[in-house]
Design a protein around this motif. Structure first.
Motif, PDB file in Angstrom:
ATOM      1  N   ARG A 166      11.061  -1.985  -4.112  1.00 58.01           N
ATOM      2  CA  ARG A 166      10.387  -3.282  -4.024  1.00 58.01           C
ATOM      3  C   ARG A 166      10.729  -3.909  -2.692  1.00 58.01           C
ATOM      4  NH1 ARG A 166      11.751  -7.002  -8.879  1.00 58.01           N
ATOM      5  NH2 ARG A 166      10.862  -8.556  -7.500  1.00 58.01           N
ATOM      6  N   ILE A 167       9.701  -4.310  -1.963  1.00 55.90           N
ATOM      7  CA  ILE A 167       9.900  -4.919  -0.648  1.00 55.90           C
ATOM      8  C   ILE A 167       9.451  -6.368  -0.741  1.00 55.90           C
ATOM      9  CG2 ILE A 167       9.195  -4.844   1.785  1.00 55.90           C
ATOM     10  CD1 ILE A 167       8.501  -1.792   1.114  1.00 55.90           C
ATOM     11  N   LYS A 168      10.333  -7.274  -0.333  1.00 56.94           N
ATOM     12  CA  LYS A 168       9.960  -8.690  -0.335  1.00 56.94           C
ATOM     13  C   LYS A 168       9.771  -9.129   1.109  1.00 56.94           C
ATOM     14  CE  LYS A 168      12.304  -9.837  -4.618  1.00 56.94           C
ATOM     15  NZ  LYS A 168      13.038 -10.818  -5.374  1.00 56.94           N
ATOM     16  N   ALA A 169       8.680  -9.841   1.374  1.00 53.26           N
ATOM     17  CA  ALA A 169       8.394 -10.261   2.747  1.00 53.26           C
ATOM     18  C   ALA A 169       7.660 -11.591   2.741  1.00 53.26           C
ATOM     19  CB  ALA A 169       7.540  -9.197   3.432  1.00 53.26           C
ATOM     20  N   ASP A 170       7.736 -12.300   3.867  1.00 52.40           N
ATOM     21  CA  ASP A 170       6.911 -13.487   4.095  1.00 52.40           C
ATOM     22  C   ASP A 170       5.808 -13.092   5.062  1.00 52.40           C
ATOM     23  OD1 ASP A 170       8.485 -14.985   2.497  1.00 52.40           O
ATOM     24  OD2 ASP A 170       9.524 -16.092   4.079  1.00 52.40           O
ATOM     25  N   VAL A 171       4.557 -13.248   4.654  1.00 53.62           N
ATOM     26  CA  VAL A 171       3.436 -12.808   5.486  1.00 53.62           C
ATOM     27  C   VAL A 171       2.382 -13.914   5.544  1.00 53.62           C
ATOM     28  CG1 VAL A 171       1.809 -10.905   5.918  1.00 53.62           C
ATOM     29  CG2 VAL A 171       3.818 -10.497   4.498  1.00 53.62           C
ATOM     30  N   PRO A 172       1.798 -14.162   6.742  1.00 52.53           N
ATOM     31  CA  PRO A 172       0.728 -15.172   6.817  1.00 52.53           C
ATOM     32  C   PRO A 172      -0.469 -14.761   5.956  1.00 52.53           C
ATOM     33  CG  PRO A 172       1.492 -14.565   9.014  1.00 52.53           C
ATOM     34  CD  PRO A 172       2.123 -13.603   8.059  1.00 52.53           C
ATOM     35  N   LEU A 173      -1.027 -15.719   5.232  1.00 57.85           N
ATOM     36  CA  LEU A 173      -2.170 -15.433   4.353  1.00 57.85           C
ATOM     37  C   LEU A 173      -3.339 -14.824   5.134  1.00 57.85           C
ATOM     38  CD1 LEU A 173      -3.709 -15.690   1.654  1.00 57.85           C
ATOM     39  CD2 LEU A 173      -4.315 -18.004   2.306  1.00 57.85           C
ATOM     40  N   ALA A 174      -3.525 -15.283   6.379  1.00 53.65           N
ATOM     41  CA  ALA A 174      -4.665 -14.805   7.184  1.00 53.65           C
ATOM     42  C   ALA A 174      -4.650 -13.289   7.344  1.00 53.65           C
ATOM     43  CB  ALA A 174      -4.629 -15.467   8.562  1.00 53.65           C
ATOM     44  N   GLU A 175      -3.448 -12.686   7.251  1.00 55.84           N
ATOM     45  CA  GLU A 175      -3.329 -11.227   7.481  1.00 55.84           C
ATOM     46  C   GLU A 175      -3.402 -10.440   6.175  1.00 55.84           C
ATOM     47  OE1 GLU A 175      -3.226 -10.156  10.509  1.00 55.84           O
ATOM     48  OE2 GLU A 175      -2.830 -12.066  11.535  1.00 55.84           O
ATOM     49  N   MET A 176      -3.533 -11.142   5.040  1.00 58.85           N
ATOM     50  CA  MET A 176      -3.410 -10.448   3.749  1.00 58.85           C
ATOM     51  C   MET A 176      -4.744 -10.164   3.065  1.00 58.85           C
ATOM     52  SD  MET A 176      -0.290  -9.649   3.216  1.00 58.85           S
ATOM     53  CE  MET A 176      -0.280  -9.209   1.479  1.00 58.85           C
ATOM     54  N   PHE A 177      -5.885 -10.547   3.700  1.00 59.51           N
ATOM     55  CA  PHE A 177      -7.171 -10.285   3.043  1.00 59.51           C
ATOM     56  C   PHE A 177      -7.397  -8.782   2.922  1.00 59.51           C
ATOM     57  CE2 PHE A 177      -8.344 -14.587   4.818  1.00 59.51           C
ATOM     58  CZ  PHE A 177      -8.094 -15.203   3.612  1.00 59.51           C
ATOM     59  N   GLY A 178      -7.831  -8.362   1.750  1.00 55.20           N
ATOM     60  CA  GLY A 178      -8.127  -6.938   1.545  1.00 55.20           C
ATOM     61  C   GLY A 178      -6.897  -6.053   1.511  1.00 55.20           C
ATOM     62  N   TYR A 179      -5.710  -6.654   1.345  1.00 59.34           N
ATOM     63  CA  TYR A 179      -4.472  -5.859   1.412  1.00 59.34           C
ATOM     64  C   TYR A 179      -4.392  -4.818   0.306  1.00 59.34           C
ATOM     65  CZ  TYR A 179       0.488  -4.691   1.564  1.00 59.34           C
ATOM     66  OH  TYR A 179       1.670  -3.999   1.637  1.00 59.34           O
ATOM     67  N   ILE A 180      -4.926  -5.155  -0.864  1.00 61.07           N
ATOM     68  CA  ILE A 180      -4.790  -4.226  -1.995  1.00 61.07           C
ATOM     69  C   ILE A 180      -5.427  -2.881  -1.662  1.00 61.07           C
ATOM     70  CG2 ILE A 180      -6.831  -5.106  -3.242  1.00 61.07           C
ATOM     71  CD1 ILE A 180      -3.587  -3.875  -4.876  1.00 61.07           C
ATOM     72  N   GLY A 181      -6.562  -2.912  -0.940  1.00 61.60           N
ATOM     73  CA  GLY A 181      -7.234  -1.661  -0.558  1.00 61.60           C
ATOM     74  C   GLY A 181      -6.361  -0.823   0.364  1.00 61.60           C
ATOM     75  N   SER A 182      -5.767  -1.477   1.387  1.00 62.75           N
ATOM     76  CA  SER A 182      -4.900  -0.746   2.336  1.00 62.75           C
ATOM     77  C   SER A 182      -3.684  -0.177   1.622  1.00 62.75           C
ATOM     78  CB  SER A 182      -4.392  -1.684   3.440  1.00 62.75           C
ATOM     79  OG  SER A 182      -5.430  -2.431   3.962  1.00 62.75           O
ATOM     80  N   LEU A 183      -3.099  -0.988   0.722  1.00 59.95           N
ATOM     81  CA  LEU A 183      -1.884  -0.549   0.030  1.00 59.95           C
ATOM     82  C   LEU A 183      -2.189   0.675  -0.836  1.00 59.95           C
ATOM     83  CD1 LEU A 183       1.111  -1.125  -0.660  1.00 59.95           C
ATOM     84  CD2 LEU A 183       0.304  -2.534  -2.554  1.00 59.95           C
ATOM     85  N   ARG A 184      -3.322   0.641  -1.519  1.00 63.59           N
ATOM     86  CA  ARG A 184      -3.677   1.787  -2.370  1.00 63.59           C
ATOM     87  C   ARG A 184      -3.896   3.036  -1.537  1.00 63.59           C
ATOM     88  NH1 ARG A 184      -7.375  -1.689  -6.435  1.00 63.59           N
ATOM     89  NH2 ARG A 184      -5.699  -2.307  -7.837  1.00 63.59           N
ATOM     90  N   THR A 185      -4.528   2.868  -0.382  1.00 66.17           N
ATOM     91  CA  THR A 185      -4.767   4.031   0.495  1.00 66.17           C
ATOM     92  C   THR A 185      -3.431   4.612   0.956  1.00 66.17           C
ATOM     93  OG1 THR A 185      -6.739   2.898   1.247  1.00 66.17           O
ATOM     94  CG2 THR A 185      -6.042   4.781   2.547  1.00 66.17           C
ATOM     95  N   MET A 186      -2.518   3.720   1.394  1.00 69.52           N
ATOM     96  CA  MET A 186      -1.215   4.180   1.913  1.00 69.52           C
ATOM     97  C   MET A 186      -0.377   4.868   0.851  1.00 69.52           C
ATOM     98  SD  MET A 186       0.343   1.208   4.334  1.00 69.52           S
ATOM     99  CE  MET A 186      -0.102  -0.140   3.287  1.00 69.52           C
ATOM    100  N   THR A 187      -0.496   4.410  -0.409  1.00 66.10           N
ATOM    101  CA  THR A 187       0.424   4.893  -1.448  1.00 66.10           C
ATOM    102  C   THR A 187      -0.287   5.780  -2.467  1.00 66.10           C
ATOM    103  OG1 THR A 187       0.010   2.933  -2.786  1.00 66.10           O
ATOM    104  CG2 THR A 187       1.855   2.807  -1.256  1.00 66.10           C
TER     105      THR A 187
END
Length: 694
Positions: A638-659
């Protein structure tokens, strides 16, 4: 007259996918409320009755149901686990007396469990813990118990131990009675036998039983003294001690099982009866004045008192508007006239119903401790107090989080506009974390919510439930503005044009406020240079301008304004003149105070299998993320991070591709931070373009 000691108002809450809804289904089956168990993955769960819930296999809105176990009446609310719908959990906890926190045996304490646990702590709700899915690979009961201590800072009181691990999990040992409950493979909850503790577990059971007794007897000095002298407490005394400690939130009785396989659910029901409080045993709800400050009085749970009830949820269904109400004191009868203390209007109670998910039973009377729904109330919204017209009171209101993301929508055809207006009106009443605005310049409708999934579901409901086809724009981030420098300035508003003139002079300081303080105004004027009666007008003038920042017209946060001098004219000065002076002062001084764009930063919690950790961290860094913590679990990190919302759109798609589809994440708003220069310039340029286009 129902005996209130036989009532249990409980909620079931957990991280998404820990098995809340499945646990609720098993409880309903065991208590005879339903005869066929519906599965979440088949879209047939009783409490997931929205189309969107059935398709996605998640709970979106909390559902209420009532059932009976051993002569006790349970009012149960099954709440959503997804972070975008935490408002449902928050408002459910607000009206409950106890809860069951469900944790996944292999996933352990996950991000949403932490948020829900925090809400439950704030609402002071007693809980028992159910570690579910012990038949899963990687499930480890004692590891999850350790996480509850470490991550949640809570005191789990281990009440049972599992027999067998992973697919060999067959039952539990009750530490108090030293009895083992072993279920067969039929999957039927009633098919179990009670035996002695398995030989290979005797030592472990004695060790944990001793810990249990030691923690429990601390609740009663007499029992503790007797125990120290070697006298084992009676079962009755032990249960009384555990009940007392649970209600005081000193510890949380912890159980385990597999709801899906029907193992261990009866034990939970018994624990709800034995250890969770009845409505009369919890801290009474405080009453407040019109400003929301506590008056010191409380709503005593009793049928002898006048009516005091809180509307905690509004829901539209095929029969019209339903208002869910928790009655704290008094009795409510069909045909009664009640007062809404927020609006000052009275309404007559037409129909009252007891809910079972989306079915209902008509009732004529409800009393303190009940959770019911009223059909067809006109002007009631979430958080309003309903009371006796002869005894007006206000219960402590609910506070809802501010939305962090917005999208622009417009109907595809002309006829859709009116339909959309009606539908959105109903949806806002149902969900206080969903806001809607109309852009004054472009006329577009702006939907605001807690996350991409939240808004996605709202658009889906508009399309399917209300038949409104929409054009949906790109998601927009809720940027804000603030200032970085303190300045001292003066402004005079003077107008002479026949008849009486206008005059107002103010000398003021503008400085950056503490983060989270919003807008603060104070005056240190002495000697009457600006008469006191004009202070509210000056404050109103400044405050009214805070919605439009000097850079890109985003709302302004954390600014302190101090009025220290000024001047007035005996004839020409008025409240209006000073209000206009304040507005002019704002326009004059804010651009000089080092204005700065700030952006919402999200607390992001990502779960990834071991072999993709590097990719995930690299990707978060590219998204301007700050990695805060990494925690290794049995099946991943589990990785905990602080990330700007502007950079998080569509993140679920990228995360699924990576993992390879195995990663999961959740995020919630944390705080605002200044934007980097390049981002700030782009956002300001975009805002100017939009303005020019209008």
């Amino acid at each position: 007259m129902t005996d209130l000691s036989l009532y249990r108002n409980i909620g079931i809450f957990a991280h998404v996918d820990a098995g809340k809804t499945t646990t609720t289904e098993r409880i309903l089956k065991l208590t005879g409320k339903i005869h066929k168990t519906g599965e979440v993955h088949d879209g047939a769960a009783t409490t997931d009755f929205m189309e969107q819930e059935q398709e996605r296999g998640i709970t979106i809105q909390s559902a209420a149901t009532t059932c009976y176990w051993k002569d006790h009446r349970f009012n149960i609310i099954d709440t959503p686990g997804h972070v975008d719908f935490t408002v449902e959990v928050y408002r459910s906890l607000k009206v409950l007396d106890g809860g069951v926190g469900v944790f996944c045996g292999s996933g352990g304490v996950e991000p949403q469990s932490e948020t829900n646990w925090r809400y439950a702590n704030e609402s002071e709700v007693a809980r028992i813990i159910f570690v579910n899915k012990l038949d899963r690979m990687g499930a480890d009961f004692l590891r999850v118990v350790g996480q509850v201590e470490k991550v949640l800072g809570a005191n789990p009181l281990v009440m049972v131990l599992p027999i067998g691990t992973e697919e060999d999990f067959v039952g539990v040992v009750d530490l108090l009675t030293r009895k083992a409950f072993i279920w067969d493979d039929s999957g039927l909850p009633e098919n179990f036998e009670t035996t002695d503790v398995p030989e290979d577990m005797v030592e472990l059971v004695e060790e944990y039983r001793e810990k249990l007794i030691e923690m429990a007897v601390e609740q009663d000095d007499d029992v503790m003294m007797a125990y120290m002298e070697g006298e084992e407490p009676s079962m009755e005394d032990l249960k009384a001690c555990i009940r007392k400690g649970t209600i005081a939130l000193d510890f949380f009785p912890t159980y385990c099982g597999s709801a899906f396989k029907n193992k261990g659910v009866q034990v939970i029901l018994d624990a709800v009866v034995d250890y969770l409080p009845s409505p009369t045993e919890v801290k009474a709800q405080p009453l407040t004045n019109d400003e929301g400050e506590e008056t010191g009085d409380v709503a005593t749970v009793s049928t002898e008192e006048t009516l005091k009830a809180l509307a905690f949820k509004i829901m539209e269904d095929r029969f019209g508007a339903l208002t869910f109400v928790r009655i704290y004191s008094g009795v409510l009868n069909k045909g009664d006239t009640i007062l809404n203390s927020y609006t000052g209007k009275t309404e007559r109670i037409g129909r009252m119903v007891e809910m079972h998910a989306d079915d209902r039973n008509e009732i004529d009377r409800a009393q303190a401790g009940d959770i019911i729904a009223i059909v067809g109330m006109k002007n009631v919204q979430t958080g309003h107090t309903l009371c006796d017209p002869k005894d007006p009171v206000t219960l402590e209101p609910m506070i809802f989080p501010e939305p962090v993301i917005s999208i622009a929508v417009s109907p595809k055809d002309k006829g859709g506009s009116e339909k959309m207006g009606v539908a959105i009106g109903k949806m806002i009443a149902e969900d206080p974390s969903f806001r809607v605005e109309t852009d004054q310049d472009s006329g577009e409708t702006i939907l605001k919510g807690m996350g991409e999934l939240h808004l996605d579901i709202k658009v889906d409901i508009l399309k399917r439930t209300y038949g409104v086809e929409l054009e949906v724009g790109q998601p927009q981030v809720a940027y804000r503005e603030t200032i970085t420098q303190a300045i001292e300035d003066s402004y005079t508003h003077k107008k002479q044009s026949g008849g009486s003139g206008q005059f107002g002079k103010i000398d003021y300081r503008i400085k950056p406020g503490e983060p989270g303080t919003g807008f603060v105004f104070n005056s240190i004027v002495v000697g009457g240079n600006v008469p006191k009666e004009f202070f509210p007008a000056i404050e109103k003038g400044f405050k009214g301008m805070m919605d439009q920042g000097p850079l890109a017209e985003f709302p302004v946060l954390d600014v302190e304004i101090e009025l220290y001098d000024g001047g007035f004219h005996a004839v020409d000065s008025s409240a209006v003149a000073f209000e206009i002076a304040a507005k002019g002062a704002y326009r004059q001084s804010m651009p000089k105070a080092g204005p700065q764009l700030i952006e919402p930063i999200m607390k992001v919690d990502v779960y990834t299998p071991d072999d993709h950790v590097g990719d995930v961290i690299g990707d978060l860094n590219r998204r301007r993320g700050m990695i805060k913590d990494q925690e290794k679990g049995v099946t991943g990190v589990r990785i905990k991070a602080d990330v700007p919302l502007a950079e998080m759109f569509g993140y679920i798609g990228s995360l699924r591709t990576m993992t390879s589809g195995r990663g999961q994440f959740s995020m919630e708003f944390s705080h605002y931070l200044p934007c980097p220069k390049n981002v700030s310039e782009d956002v300001i340029a975009e805002a100017k373009e939009r303005k020019a286009a209008k």
